[in-house]
Structure formats: structure tokens, C-alpha cells
Design a protein around this motif. Sequence first.
Motif, PDB file in Angstrom:
ATOM      1  N   GLU A  89     -19.305  10.982  24.397  1.00 18.22           N
ATOM      2  CA  GLU A  89     -20.373  10.101  24.883  1.00 18.22           C
ATOM      3  C   GLU A  89     -20.631   8.922  23.950  1.00 18.22           C
ATOM      4  O   GLU A  89     -21.520   8.118  24.196  1.00 18.22           O
ATOM      5  N   ARG A  90     -19.908   8.853  22.827  1.00 21.83           N
ATOM      6  CA  ARG A  90     -19.992   7.776  21.823  1.00 21.83           C
ATOM      7  C   ARG A  90     -21.269   7.875  20.992  1.00 21.83           C
ATOM      8  O   ARG A  90     -21.230   7.831  19.787  1.00 21.83           O
ATOM      9  N   GLN A  91     -22.435   7.925  21.650  1.00 23.14           N
ATOM     10  CA  GLN A  91     -23.711   8.180  20.975  1.00 23.14           C
ATOM     11  C   GLN A  91     -24.004   7.190  19.849  1.00 23.14           C
ATOM     12  O   GLN A  91     -24.488   7.570  18.788  1.00 23.14           O
ATOM     13  N   ILE A  92     -23.708   5.933  20.077  1.00 28.19           N
ATOM     14  CA  ILE A  92     -24.121   4.911  19.116  1.00 28.19           C
ATOM     15  C   ILE A  92     -25.610   4.631  19.304  1.00 28.19           C
ATOM     16  O   ILE A  92     -26.206   4.977  20.328  1.00 28.19           O
ATOM     17  N   PHE A  93     -26.224   4.009  18.309  1.00 33.00           N
ATOM     18  CA  PHE A  93     -27.645   3.679  18.383  1.00 33.00           C
ATOM     19  C   PHE A  93     -27.798   2.352  19.122  1.00 33.00           C
ATOM     20  O   PHE A  93     -27.467   1.292  18.598  1.00 33.00           O
ATOM     21  N   ALA A  94     -28.336   2.413  20.337  1.00 33.59           N
ATOM     22  CA  ALA A  94     -28.389   1.238  21.201  1.00 33.59           C
ATOM     23  C   ALA A  94     -29.299   0.153  20.663  1.00 33.59           C
ATOM     24  O   ALA A  94     -29.076  -1.038  20.907  1.00 33.59           O
ATOM     25  N   THR A  95     -30.353   0.527  19.914  1.00 32.07           N
ATOM     26  CA  THR A  95     -31.322  -0.461  19.440  1.00 32.07           C
ATOM     27  C   THR A  95     -30.964  -1.022  18.065  1.00 32.07           C
ATOM     28  O   THR A  95     -31.649  -1.923  17.576  1.00 32.07           O
ATOM     29  N   GLY A 137     -15.590  -0.806  25.666  1.00 33.55           N
ATOM     30  CA  GLY A 137     -14.538  -0.802  24.665  1.00 33.55           C
ATOM     31  C   GLY A 137     -15.070  -1.065  23.269  1.00 33.55           C
ATOM     32  O   GLY A 137     -14.652  -0.436  22.286  1.00 33.55           O
ATOM     33  N   GLU A 138     -16.010  -1.993  23.158  1.00 35.76           N
ATOM     34  CA  GLU A 138     -16.619  -2.297  21.860  1.00 35.76           C
ATOM     35  C   GLU A 138     -17.438  -1.117  21.355  1.00 35.76           C
ATOM     36  O   GLU A 138     -17.449  -0.817  20.149  1.00 35.76           O
ATOM     37  N   GLN A 139     -18.115  -0.434  22.256  1.00 39.76           N
ATOM     38  CA  GLN A 139     -18.867   0.757  21.856  1.00 39.76           C
ATOM     39  C   GLN A 139     -17.936   1.840  21.328  1.00 39.76           C
ATOM     40  O   GLN A 139     -18.265   2.542  20.362  1.00 39.76           O
ATOM     41  N   GLN A 140     -16.754   1.983  21.945  1.00 33.35           N
ATOM     42  CA  GLN A 140     -15.803   2.976  21.460  1.00 33.35           C
ATOM     43  C   GLN A 140     -15.256   2.575  20.089  1.00 33.35           C
ATOM     44  O   GLN A 140     -15.090   3.440  19.213  1.00 33.35           O
ATOM     45  N   MET A 141     -14.978   1.293  19.898  1.00 32.60           N
ATOM     46  CA  MET A 141     -14.587   0.833  18.566  1.00 32.60           C
ATOM     47  C   MET A 141     -15.655   1.175  17.537  1.00 32.60           C
ATOM     48  O   MET A 141     -15.343   1.663  16.434  1.00 32.60           O
ATOM     49  N   LEU A 142     -16.912   0.945  17.899  1.00 33.19           N
ATOM     50  CA  LEU A 142     -18.015   1.209  16.977  1.00 33.19           C
ATOM     51  C   LEU A 142     -18.151   2.700  16.692  1.00 33.19           C
ATOM     52  O   LEU A 142     -18.413   3.098  15.549  1.00 33.19           O
ATOM     53  N   ALA A 143     -17.960   3.530  17.713  1.00 36.08           N
ATOM     54  CA  ALA A 143     -18.054   4.976  17.509  1.00 36.08           C
ATOM     55  C   ALA A 143     -16.990   5.468  16.531  1.00 36.08           C
ATOM     56  O   ALA A 143     -17.255   6.295  15.649  1.00 36.08           O
TER      57      ALA A 143
END
Length: 236
Positions: A89-95, A137-143
Amino acid sequence: MTTDTLLDARDIVSGYGPTRIVDGISLSVPNGGGLALLGRNGAGKTTLMCTLAGRLPLKEGSIRLSGSEVGTLSPSQRCRRGIGFVPQERQIFATLTVEENLRVADLRGDWTLERIYELFPRLAERRQNGGAQLSGGEQQMLAIARALMSDPVCLLLDEPFEGLAPVIVEMLLDVLIRLRRESSMAMIIVEQHARMALDVAEQAIVVERGRIRRSGHRDELLLRWNEIEDMLAVTH
């Protein structure tokens, strides 16, 4: 367990409540090695990864990292010991911004912001953008980058290519292959696109109903690919 073994899991049993989803799986990964977990949806792959990462409790068995038992440790303790996890689910911090997401995970190891931005130039361009402003895709890179900032000796990736455009998949695949080639970090990858997983990892296990049905070196499995494809085929 040999002295070269980094992660050694024996007779793993885990699941949700009384349900046993992973039912006695054993696996090992050497220092710098790669392992692909293959199987149909619902086979227990994600449950196994969450158990290795500490997101799910270990009901039975043992998990040893560099010879030390980690199966009773919390996810944050396992992270500090060197187990990095990129969840499905990647679970990056959206804020938080890209850079803030990375700094939260920084354990002052070999991975620096400069090194991350060299690996993922797009994140450098978007460093001040919020997590919610990024593409999939950017979120996956960040994860992946956030997991690297914890300086893992073993990186767990759960479906890193899911739902992404082919051009992004190709870029991430190149990144993972580069990490395998240029670092001593071990890697375990779950991926529905089995051949891509085998591009990253030289060893593989096929999981069915929480147990290992087949295991072997990449070359061996590719020689028996029709049989492997039958095991992975979606049933209705």
C-alpha cells in the motif's frame, strides 16, 4: 544455517486471528542474495512478508537475522536491525513533503538524501511536493527510497510494480537490478509478474495455500516455465 546466511526463517506459521495463512514456511537468504516469492493471489505471500517485517505476529517458528532471533521484535526494532519493508500500500505520509518523508526514516546510515536523489532524480525534482501530490509511480519511488533511508541489510518489497505504467515499471526494475548489482543488500520481492521478479532475484519459491510448493534457482525454474506458469495461473 551457514555463516553466509543473512535472513533465516524456520517453520513460519502466521495469519489473522485463529486462521493459519502461512503454514510452516522455511526460507533463507544469504548476504547480498535475492529471493522471489511467487504464487497466486491469496497464497500467503503478503502475510509472510508482513510477518518477516513484524507487521503480523509470529505464531510459530523463528526468524533470525545475522544469527540473532528477531521474531519477537517490533517492526521499528527490526528496522533498526536492518530489515527494510516496502508495503504493497506504500503508506507514505500524504501531508509531508518528499524530503520530510525521507528524513523521517533516516537512521544515519550509508543512504543519504544525495544518494537517494541520484538514484531517483524525479524525487529530487519533487522534493518539496507533498506525498498526496505525487503520481502513483512517484509514490512507489518514495516508498522504496524511504525504506533505503533506514539503511537495510535486507529489503522486503511487496508488489512494487502493481498498478504502474509500463515505463515506470521498467525504470523501477532497472533500479532494483542496480541495487542488487552495486550493493551488498539482500532482497526479497513479491511480484505477480514472475519473470520480472526473477530478473531481480536468483532464487525463488512458489507458495500455494501457505506452503512452499516449489523452490529453486532462477535458471532451474525457467527451464520448467510451463509448469511454473500453471502453478501461478489465476483460477476462477
